[in-house]
Design an enzyme around this catalytic site. Structure first.
Site, short mmCIF file in Angstrom:
data_model
loop_
_atom_site.label_atom_id
_atom_site.label_comp_id
_atom_site.label_asym_id
_atom_site.label_seq_id
_atom_site.Cartn_x
_atom_site.Cartn_y
_atom_site.Cartn_z
N SER A 1 -11.26 0.04 3.06
CA SER A 1 -10.28 -0.25 4.43
C SER A 1 -9.53 0.87 4.51
O SER A 1 -9.38 1.39 4.01
CB SER A 1 -8.72 -1.05 3.85
OG SER A 1 -9.67 -2.21 3.38
N GLU B 1 -4.65 3.89 6.13
CA GLU B 1 -4.39 3.36 4.68
C GLU B 1 -5.24 5.06 3.44
O GLU B 1 -4.64 5.70 2.76
CB GLU B 1 -5.51 2.36 4.21
CG GLU B 1 -5.02 1.93 2.46
CD GLU B 1 -6.07 0.77 2.14
OE1 GLU B 1 -5.58 -0.14 2.77
OE2 GLU B 1 -6.31 0.63 1.35
N ARG C 1 0.66 -1.11 0.13
CA ARG C 1 -0.41 0.19 0.19
C ARG C 1 0.69 1.11 -0.10
O ARG C 1 0.38 2.23 0.85
CB ARG C 1 -1.28 -0.20 1.19
CG ARG C 1 -1.84 -1.24 1.36
CD ARG C 1 -2.21 -1.05 0.03
NE ARG C 1 -3.86 -1.87 0.07
CZ ARG C 1 -3.59 -3.16 -0.33
NH1 ARG C 1 -2.59 -3.47 -0.75
NH2 ARG C 1 -4.91 -3.54 -0.50
C1 LIG Z 1 -16.19 0.31 -1.21
C2 LIG Z 1 -14.38 0.04 -1.58
C3 LIG Z 1 -12.79 -0.40 -1.71
C4 LIG Z 1 -11.82 -0.19 -2.03
N1 LIG Z 1 -11.27 -1.39 -2.32
C5 LIG Z 1 -9.95 -1.43 -2.08
C6 LIG Z 1 -8.87 -2.45 -2.32
O1 LIG Z 1 -9.41 -4.62 -2.27
N2 LIG Z 1 -7.60 -2.78 -2.28
C7 LIG Z 1 -7.29 -1.26 -2.62
O2 LIG Z 1 -5.33 -1.01 -2.62
N3 LIG Z 1 -7.84 -0.38 -2.26
C8 LIG Z 1 -9.30 -0.19 -2.44
N4 LIG Z 1 -10.20 1.00 -1.89
C9 LIG Z 1 -9.27 2.14 -2.17
C10 LIG Z 1 -8.82 2.63 -3.33
O3 LIG Z 1 -10.18 2.02 -4.33
C11 LIG Z 1 -8.11 2.83 -4.45
O4 LIG Z 1 -7.28 3.54 -4.37
C12 LIG Z 1 -7.94 3.90 -5.72
O5 LIG Z 1 -6.94 3.04 -5.94
C13 LIG Z 1 -7.97 4.93 -5.86
O6 LIG Z 1 -7.83 5.95 -6.46
P1 LIG Z 1 -8.92 7.46 -7.06
O7 LIG Z 1 -9.15 7.64 -8.30
O8 LIG Z 1 -10.32 7.37 -6.17
O9 LIG Z 1 -8.44 8.39 -6.06
P2 LIG Z 1 -8.16 9.61 -5.35
O10 LIG Z 1 -8.97 8.77 -3.96
O11 LIG Z 1 -9.05 10.36 -5.51
O12 LIG Z 1 -6.94 9.85 -4.40
C14 LIG Z 1 -6.39 9.02 -3.48
C15 LIG Z 1 -4.95 9.70 -3.55
O13 LIG Z 1 -4.05 9.74 -4.76
C16 LIG Z 1 -3.69 11.20 -5.03
N5 LIG Z 1 -3.82 10.87 -6.61
C17 LIG Z 1 -5.04 10.46 -7.87
N6 LIG Z 1 -5.02 10.63 -8.55
C18 LIG Z 1 -3.67 11.09 -8.96
C19 LIG Z 1 -2.99 11.63 -10.19
N7 LIG Z 1 -3.08 11.04 -11.03
N8 LIG Z 1 -1.66 11.94 -10.13
C20 LIG Z 1 -1.50 12.26 -8.60
N9 LIG Z 1 -1.99 12.17 -8.24
C21 LIG Z 1 -3.58 11.07 -7.73
C22 LIG Z 1 -4.70 11.92 -4.48
O14 LIG Z 1 -4.41 12.91 -4.47
C23 LIG Z 1 -5.35 11.41 -3.22
O15 LIG Z 1 -4.26 11.42 -2.01
C24 LIG Z 1 -11.24 1.39 -1.74
C25 LIG Z 1 -12.36 1.66 -1.58
C26 LIG Z 1 -13.44 1.57 -1.89
C27 LIG Z 1 -14.66 2.83 -1.69
#
Ligand SMILES: Cc1cc2nc3c(=O)[nH]c(=O)nc-3n(C[C@H](O)[C@H](O)[C@H](O)COP(=O)(O)OP(=O)(O)OC[C@H]3O[C@@H](n4cnc5c(N)ncnc54)[C@H](O)[C@@H]3O)c2cc1C
Length: 337
Positions: A238, A333, A164
């Site tokens: 999580s 996380e 992570r």
């Molecule tokens: C129901 C649920 C289940 C999930 N299950 C999992 C799982 O099984 N495994 C897992 O690993 N995660 C899981 N997650 C967490 C999440 O889905 C992941 O971490 C996902 O990759 C986040 O993507 P996002 O685009 O929504 O990021 P965001 O929430 O928009 O951003 C997360 C971070 O990344 C930065 N960021 C985003 N995009 C960029 C970019 N292009 N360049 C630079 N920085 C950037 C943001 O500034 C922030 O700090 C889950 C979340 C939910 C709600």
């Protein structure tokens, strides 16, 4: 590029927290970002790049420039008989990319089906599920270096992937914005079905010789039965990482708590954070607008109109109580802003 002011982020974060960004703009291409940094020095400004908002907790209004990544595109850039190299825009929805690959028979991502968010965020915390981490499928990450003010490609070794974590969460935090990710997938996929309940689910589905599509369907069913859907109840998956402890600490804990759930991890052991939280009595607990999910103690939820500060307060209480009971620190996380 249009910049909006005092922009509501409520529908841009899966916790559904009602906060405002001072400025908000959509990034649709790598060039948009280059144009932006030609006009504004982001190293001297408060800004945030947002993907799907599924791994973030806003605790207050964001008094800066929020950039929503909507860079699209899925392109095959190379292939041979065994493998295919695909370059994907950072704003592509992760699950849509996974489905795109599964439909074409390109294997590797099936265990990561239905993870919310964007492709661009996938390397940041090295997303993982059901025994697979995205680090093993990423070739390189492209983006804009805000310090050098140029385009830069970072290969997978330089990404410093860990559990992570990656270089984008550590030394390149706030100085590198991801615009595309290159993946290498297999045309003759090797399946990973040993982890969790995948095998049981496949046998419930009466499938003896699974394809990547079957594994993906099994993972989707398990996730839908276990995890709360952010469209129904605000959450970010999580909230905490599984803590990693040395064997000595695990043995001390086992002597007091024989049922403790642990997995070997590199030279140490990962403890199941959900188990620790449940044993500390938090599973299903509700406190005003916030709570700990009734089926999955690792997931904190917004029961409606919660503030980010309320969620954070609950998270801190849980951290304190787990530390008091087990002497183990839970690390968040979710990115707290
Ligand atoms: C129901 C649920 C289940 C999930 N299950 C999992 C799982 O099984 N495994 C897992 O690993 N995660 C899981 N997650 C967490 C999440 O889905 C992941 O971490 C996902 O990759 C986040 O993507 P996002 O685009 O929504 O990021 P965001 O929430 O928009 O951003 C997360 C971070 O990344 C930065 N960021 C985003 N995009 C960029 C970019 N292009 N360049 C630079 N920085 C950037 C943001 O500034 C922030 O700090 C889950 C979340 C939910 C709600």
């Amino acid at each position: 590029m249009q910049i909006k002011t005092h922009f509501s982020l409520k529908s841009f974060n899966t916790f559904g927290i009602d906060v405002y960004a001072k400025e908000f703009s959509v990034i649709q291409s790598h060039q948009d970002l280059l144009d932006l940094i030609a006009q504004r020095d982001l190293t001297k400004e408060k800004f945030l790049m947002l993907g799907g908002g599924s791994n973030i907790l806003f605790t207050k209004d964001f008094v800066g420039l929020l950039l929503k990544n909507e860079i699209s595109g899925i392109e095959v850039i190379n292939e041979d008989a065994q493998q295919v190299w695909i370059k994907v825009g950072a704003g592509v929805v992760w699950h849509e990319f996974v489905m795109h690959c599964i439909e074409r028979g390109w294997g590797g991502l099936e265990n990561l089906s239905l993870i919310p968010g964007t492709v661009g965020a996938s390397p940041i915390q090295n997303i993982g599920a059901y025994g697979v981490e995205v680090k093993d499928l990423i070739v390189e990450v492209e983006g804009v270096d805000l310090v050098q003010k140029n385009t830069r490609t970072i290969n997978s070794q330089e990404c410093e992937f860990a559990y992570r974590s990656s270089v984008f969460k550590t030394s390149l935090k706030n100085t590198f914005l991801i615009t595309a990710v290159v993946f290498r997938l297999d045309k003759q996929p090797k399946l990973h079905v040993e982890y969790g309940a995948i095998k049981d689910q496949l046998s419930k589905m009466k499938i003896d010789h699974p394809t990547i599509k079957d594994v993906s369907n099994a993972v989707i069913s398990i996730r839908q039965s276990k995890l709360p859907d952010p469209n129904s109840i605000g959450n970010a998956g999580s909230f905490f990482k599984n803590p990693v402890v040395p064997a000595k600490k695990l043995n001390e804990l086992k002597a007091i708590f024989p049922g403790i759930v642990s997995f070997p991890f590199e030279n140490d052991f990962k403890l199941a954070a959900g188990w620790l939280i449940e044993q500390a009595g938090w599973k299903g607990h509700r406190e005003g607008n916030v709570g700990c999910h009734e089926k999955q103690a690792l997931v904190l939820v917004n029961h409606g109109n919660a503030s980010g500060a309320e969620v954070l307060q609950l998270a801190q209480k849980i951290q304190q109580s787990v530390f008091t009971k087990f002497g183990v620190r839970l690390e968040m996380e979710v990115n707290v802003v």
